[in-house]
Design a protein around this motif. Structure first.
Motif, PDB file in Angstrom:
ATOM      1  N   SER A 185      12.316  -1.557   1.270  1.00  0.00           N
ATOM      2  CA  SER A 185      12.957  -1.894   2.614  1.00  0.00           C
ATOM      3  C   SER A 185      12.023  -2.882   3.457  1.00  0.00           C
ATOM      4  O   SER A 185      12.319  -3.790   3.729  1.00  0.00           O
ATOM      5  CB  SER A 185      13.563  -1.089   3.273  1.00  0.00           C
ATOM      6  N   GLY A 186      10.888  -2.404   3.676  1.00  0.00           N
ATOM      7  CA  GLY A 186       9.888  -3.072   4.455  1.00  0.00           C
ATOM      8  C   GLY A 186       9.521  -4.273   3.927  1.00  0.00           C
ATOM      9  O   GLY A 186       9.261  -5.446   4.476  1.00  0.00           O
ATOM     10  N   TYR A 187       9.109  -4.170   2.450  1.00  0.00           N
ATOM     11  CA  TYR A 187       8.718  -5.297   1.797  1.00  0.00           C
ATOM     12  C   TYR A 187       9.873  -6.431   1.621  1.00  0.00           C
ATOM     13  O   TYR A 187       9.358  -7.727   1.980  1.00  0.00           O
ATOM     14  CB  TYR A 187       8.459  -4.980   0.406  1.00  0.00           C
TER      15      TYR A 187
ATOM     16  N   VAL B 270       0.953  -1.046   0.009  1.00  0.00           N
ATOM     17  CA  VAL B 270      -0.196   0.009   0.074  1.00  0.00           C
ATOM     18  C   VAL B 270       0.902   1.178   0.248  1.00  0.00           C
ATOM     19  O   VAL B 270       0.778   2.210  -0.938  1.00  0.00           O
ATOM     20  CB  VAL B 270      -1.032  -0.026   1.331  1.00  0.00           C
ATOM     21  N   LEU B 271       1.941   1.211   0.988  1.00  0.00           N
ATOM     22  CA  LEU B 271       2.673   2.661   1.239  1.00  0.00           C
ATOM     23  C   LEU B 271       3.361   2.658  -0.500  1.00  0.00           C
ATOM     24  O   LEU B 271       3.652   3.547  -0.913  1.00  0.00           O
ATOM     25  CB  LEU B 271       3.804   2.478   2.280  1.00  0.00           C
ATOM     26  N   GLY B 272       3.893   1.577  -0.930  1.00  0.00           N
ATOM     27  CA  GLY B 272       4.725   1.468  -1.966  1.00  0.00           C
ATOM     28  C   GLY B 272       3.812   2.129  -3.271  1.00  0.00           C
ATOM     29  O   GLY B 272       4.166   3.036  -3.976  1.00  0.00           O
ATOM     30  N   SER B 273       2.621   1.654  -3.211  1.00  0.00           N
ATOM     31  CA  SER B 273       1.518   2.192  -4.260  1.00  0.00           C
ATOM     32  C   SER B 273       1.247   3.486  -4.177  1.00  0.00           C
ATOM     33  O   SER B 273       1.208   4.342  -5.277  1.00  0.00           O
ATOM     34  CB  SER B 273       0.351   1.441  -4.330  1.00  0.00           C
ATOM     35  N   TRP B 274       0.989   3.959  -3.081  1.00  0.00           N
ATOM     36  CA  TRP B 274       0.915   5.384  -2.850  1.00  0.00           C
ATOM     37  C   TRP B 274       2.208   6.261  -3.197  1.00  0.00           C
ATOM     38  O   TRP B 274       1.988   7.396  -3.712  1.00  0.00           O
ATOM     39  CB  TRP B 274       0.627   5.734  -1.080  1.00  0.00           C
ATOM     40  N   ALA B 275       3.249   5.755  -2.685  1.00  0.00           N
ATOM     41  CA  ALA B 275       4.347   6.497  -3.344  1.00  0.00           C
ATOM     42  C   ALA B 275       4.538   6.679  -4.813  1.00  0.00           C
ATOM     43  O   ALA B 275       5.214   7.931  -5.335  1.00  0.00           O
ATOM     44  CB  ALA B 275       5.573   5.931  -2.704  1.00  0.00           C
ATOM     45  N   ILE B 276       4.440   5.377  -5.447  1.00  0.00           N
ATOM     46  CA  ILE B 276       4.656   5.647  -6.919  1.00  0.00           C
ATOM     47  C   ILE B 276       3.454   6.522  -7.380  1.00  0.00           C
ATOM     48  O   ILE B 276       3.898   7.380  -8.415  1.00  0.00           O
ATOM     49  CB  ILE B 276       4.502   4.102  -7.577  1.00  0.00           C
ATOM     50  N   ALA B 277       2.409   6.453  -7.016  1.00  0.00           N
ATOM     51  CA  ALA B 277       1.343   7.290  -7.539  1.00  0.00           C
ATOM     52  C   ALA B 277       1.770   8.905  -7.349  1.00  0.00           C
ATOM     53  O   ALA B 277       1.542   9.767  -8.398  1.00  0.00           O
ATOM     54  CB  ALA B 277      -0.018   7.101  -6.891  1.00  0.00           C
ATOM     55  N   ASN B 278       2.296   9.153  -6.056  1.00  0.00           N
ATOM     56  CA  ASN B 278       2.438  10.624  -5.769  1.00  0.00           C
ATOM     57  C   ASN B 278       3.712  11.011  -6.510  1.00  0.00           C
ATOM     58  O   ASN B 278       3.777  12.115  -6.914  1.00  0.00           O
ATOM     59  CB  ASN B 278       2.640  10.554  -4.300  1.00  0.00           C
TER      60      ASN B 278
ATOM     61  N   LEU C  44       8.742   5.715  -0.762  1.00  0.00           N
ATOM     62  CA  LEU C  44       9.008   4.366  -1.508  1.00  0.00           C
ATOM     63  C   LEU C  44      10.443   3.552  -1.134  1.00  0.00           C
ATOM     64  O   LEU C  44      10.347   2.469  -1.022  1.00  0.00           O
ATOM     65  CB  LEU C  44       9.403   4.758  -3.138  1.00  0.00           C
ATOM     66  N   GLY C  45      11.161   4.353  -0.772  1.00  0.00           N
ATOM     67  CA  GLY C  45      12.462   3.766  -0.116  1.00  0.00           C
ATOM     68  C   GLY C  45      12.174   2.818   1.026  1.00  0.00           C
ATOM     69  O   GLY C  45      12.416   1.549   1.424  1.00  0.00           O
TER      70      GLY C  45
ATOM     71  N   GLN D  18       5.196  19.334  -6.240  1.00  0.00           N
ATOM     72  CA  GLN D  18       6.871  19.030  -5.775  1.00  0.00           C
ATOM     73  C   GLN D  18       7.102  18.335  -4.603  1.00  0.00           C
ATOM     74  O   GLN D  18       7.890  17.169  -4.738  1.00  0.00           O
ATOM     75  CB  GLN D  18       7.249  20.186  -6.096  1.00  0.00           C
ATOM     76  N   MET D  19       6.447  18.680  -3.469  1.00  0.00           N
ATOM     77  CA  MET D  19       6.679  18.174  -2.341  1.00  0.00           C
ATOM     78  C   MET D  19       6.153  16.710  -2.239  1.00  0.00           C
ATOM     79  O   MET D  19       6.779  16.042  -1.635  1.00  0.00           O
ATOM     80  CB  MET D  19       6.067  19.010  -1.027  1.00  0.00           C
ATOM     81  N   ASN D  20       4.968  16.632  -2.772  1.00  0.00           N
ATOM     82  CA  ASN D  20       4.397  15.324  -2.835  1.00  0.00           C
ATOM     83  C   ASN D  20       5.254  14.259  -3.661  1.00  0.00           C
ATOM     84  O   ASN D  20       5.720  13.158  -3.005  1.00  0.00           O
ATOM     85  CB  ASN D  20       2.920  15.255  -3.515  1.00  0.00           C
ATOM     86  N   ALA D  21       5.862  14.645  -4.541  1.00  0.00           N
ATOM     87  CA  ALA D  21       6.871  13.942  -5.345  1.00  0.00           C
ATOM     88  C   ALA D  21       8.074  13.380  -4.573  1.00  0.00           C
ATOM     89  O   ALA D  21       8.653  12.593  -4.333  1.00  0.00           O
ATOM     90  CB  ALA D  21       7.346  14.507  -6.805  1.00  0.00           C
ATOM     91  N   LEU D  22       8.786  14.606  -3.940  1.00  0.00           N
ATOM     92  CA  LEU D  22      10.016  14.424  -3.196  1.00  0.00           C
ATOM     93  C   LEU D  22       9.595  13.434  -1.995  1.00  0.00           C
ATOM     94  O   LEU D  22      10.533  12.717  -1.492  1.00  0.00           O
ATOM     95  CB  LEU D  22      10.390  16.070  -2.695  1.00  0.00           C
ATOM     96  N   TRP D  23       8.670  13.934  -1.258  1.00  0.00           N
ATOM     97  CA  TRP D  23       8.523  13.352  -0.017  1.00  0.00           C
ATOM     98  C   TRP D  23       8.287  11.753  -0.213  1.00  0.00           C
ATOM     99  O   TRP D  23       8.697  10.813   0.632  1.00  0.00           O
ATOM    100  CB  TRP D  23       6.749  13.732   0.600  1.00  0.00           C
ATOM    101  N   ASN D  24       7.696  11.691  -1.463  1.00  0.00           N
ATOM    102  CA  ASN D  24       7.299   9.992  -1.642  1.00  0.00           C
ATOM    103  C   ASN D  24       8.553   9.107  -2.250  1.00  0.00           C
ATOM    104  O   ASN D  24       8.724   7.822  -2.296  1.00  0.00           O
ATOM    105  CB  ASN D  24       6.129   9.706  -2.495  1.00  0.00           C
TER     106      ASN D  24
END
Length: 195
Positions: free
Chosen positions: A83-85, A40-48, A78-79, A68-74
């Motif tokens: 790592s968790g996955y 879920v977190l990875g999907s949110w990150a990729i979309a953002n 994603l990292g 810009q912040m959404n892209a940078l934050w994610n």
């Protein structure tokens, strides 16, 4: 007497085998919850990252900085998700003793609880940046502040859900261990005593 001893040892062995298999189910469940959460977190990150990058080049003003912040934050999200996955996949079938199981369970519960506290700090920081942006008429601060508020709110929801899921699994594990004090790890039989 000899037959009675053999019957008792056989019963203990069978009971211990059941307890060990059940213990592994709780360990599997912990890693499965973590793996699903990281998806879920990875999907949110990729979309953002995708939407944020595209929109930041096609908008102006505070909206540009929001994306810009959404892209940078994610990138960080994603990292963390990768790592968790990888950790969850690696540990899903790892046999653990009862003590190791409890330690891992407490660790994952603590991680999500602490992260929930950090999420509140992110939201507060975003509110501060948004306020400073309004006070200084800065599109960049307003956009970054709004982006951090959004990301902090998502992460608060995510970490809260993960904590509740892991805590529920942990409570079941703790009840199971309290009710099943005989453990067999494939080599030795042991009993857990609660003092």
């Amino acid at each position: 007497m000899k037959k009675l001893t053999i019957v008792i040892l056989t019963l203990i062995f069978c009971y211990a085998s059941y307890a060990q298999d059940s213990l592994q189910i709780f360990n599997y469940q912990r890693e499965h919850i973590k793996k699903s959460g990281m998806e879920v977190l990875g999907s949110w990150a990729i979309a953002n990252i995708a939407v944020g990058t595209t929109a930041s080049f096609n908008t102006t003003g505070s909206t540009k900085y929001f994306y810009q912040m959404n892209a940078l934050w994610n990138i960080a999200n994603l990292g963390a998700a990768i790592s968790g996955y990888v950790s969850a996949v690696k540990n899903v079938d790892r046999p653990l003793t009862p003590a190791e199981s409890l330690k891992e369970q407490r660790k994952i519960e603590t991680i999500f609880l602490v992260n929930g506290g950090l999420d509140l700090v992110y939201i507060g920081g975003g509110i501060y940046l948004d306020h400073r942006g309004n006070a200084n008429n800065s599109d960049k601060l307003r956009g970054y502040g709004s982006g951090i508020i959004l990301q902090g709110a998502f992460l608060l929801l995510f970490d809260g859900t993960m904590y509740i899921s892991e805590k529920s699994n942990g409570n079941k594990l703790r009840r199971f261990l309290a009710e099943n004090p005989v453990i067999f790890n494939g080599k030795t039989i042991g009993m857990i005593y609660n003092f």
